[in-house]
Design a protein around this motif. Structure first.
Motif, PDB file in Angstrom:
ATOM      1  N   GLU A   3     -77.315   2.458 -25.600  1.00  0.00           N
ATOM      2  CA  GLU A   3     -76.416   3.480 -25.064  1.00  0.00           C
ATOM      3  C   GLU A   3     -77.201   4.549 -24.312  1.00  0.00           C
ATOM      4  N   GLN A   4     -78.374   4.911 -24.829  1.00  0.00           N
ATOM      5  CA  GLN A   4     -79.224   5.881 -24.147  1.00  0.00           C
ATOM      6  C   GLN A   4     -79.705   5.331 -22.813  1.00  0.00           C
ATOM      7  N   THR A   6     -78.157   3.190 -21.019  1.00  0.00           N
ATOM      8  CA  THR A   6     -76.995   3.192 -20.141  1.00  0.00           C
ATOM      9  C   THR A   6     -76.780   4.586 -19.567  1.00  0.00           C
ATOM     10  N   GLN A   7     -76.881   5.608 -20.382  1.00  0.00           N
ATOM     11  CA  GLN A   7     -76.740   6.977 -19.887  1.00  0.00           C
ATOM     12  C   GLN A   7     -77.844   7.298 -18.882  1.00  0.00           C
ATOM     13  N   GLN A  10     -77.072   5.526 -15.727  1.00  0.00           N
ATOM     14  CA  GLN A  10     -75.964   6.190 -15.013  1.00  0.00           C
ATOM     15  C   GLN A  10     -76.456   7.447 -14.315  1.00  0.00           C
ATOM     16  N   GLN A  11     -77.280   8.223 -14.994  1.00  0.00           N
ATOM     17  CA  GLN A  11     -77.817   9.430 -14.380  1.00  0.00           C
ATOM     18  C   GLN A  11     -78.685   9.081 -13.169  1.00  0.00           C
ATOM     19  N   GLN A  14     -76.366   8.107 -10.356  1.00  0.00           N
ATOM     20  CA  GLN A  14     -75.727   9.297  -9.789  1.00  0.00           C
ATOM     21  C   GLN A  14     -76.707  10.071  -8.913  1.00  0.00           C
TER      22      GLN A  14
END
Length: 149
Positions: A3-4, A6-7, A10-11, A14
């Protein structure tokens, strides 16, 4: 852990998207300046709050010149063009004006006596881009927060 990642991914995505957007905006600003300079009009600064851009489609700039004149300049995935600032009070109005002007230019090209394939293709491009601009003009969600037409 995944999950980390993935974050973090994503960052990173972005940040990359924002970098690409900023580069596109900068390139369009430079294109608008080159266009005016090619006409002998030397831009001095841009009115950022009155300009708008919708990457990767269109950028609409209010550019001020050293001799205290102002112009709307449009660039992007369409022909670069300009008009006096006095022709439209807002970026939204300018978008509608470019749309209508391009439809008239296309009609003039098509109705002329000698239209070659290049001119005919350009007229078709003007019509298509004019229609797209008018759709953007009509989309109220794009203009929230700006002075309305």
């Amino acid at each position: 852990m995944s999950e980390q990642l993935t974050q973090a991914q994503q960052q990173e995505q972005q940040a990359l998207a924002e970098k690409q957007r900023a580069e596109w905006v900068r390139n369009q600003y430079q294109a608008a300046n080159r266009y005016l300079a090619g006409l002998g009009i030397i831009p001095d600064n841009v009115a950022v709050t009155e300009s708008c851009y919708l990457p990767p489609l269109v950028a609409l700039w209010k550019l001020n010149t050293r001799d205290k004149k102002s112009f709307w300049v449009i660039s992007g995935d369409l022909p670069t063009d300009h008009m006096p600032y006095s022709a439209a009070a807002t970026a939204r109005d300018a978008m509608r004006s470019f749309s209508l002007n391009w439809q008239l230019k296309a009609e003039k090209i098509v109705s002329s006596q000698s239209v070659d394939k290049t001119q005919h293709d350009f007229a078709n491009l003007l019509v298509a881009r004019a229609q797209g601009l008018y759709e953007l003009f009509e989309d109220d969600s794009l203009w929230q927060g700006q002075a309305s037409a």
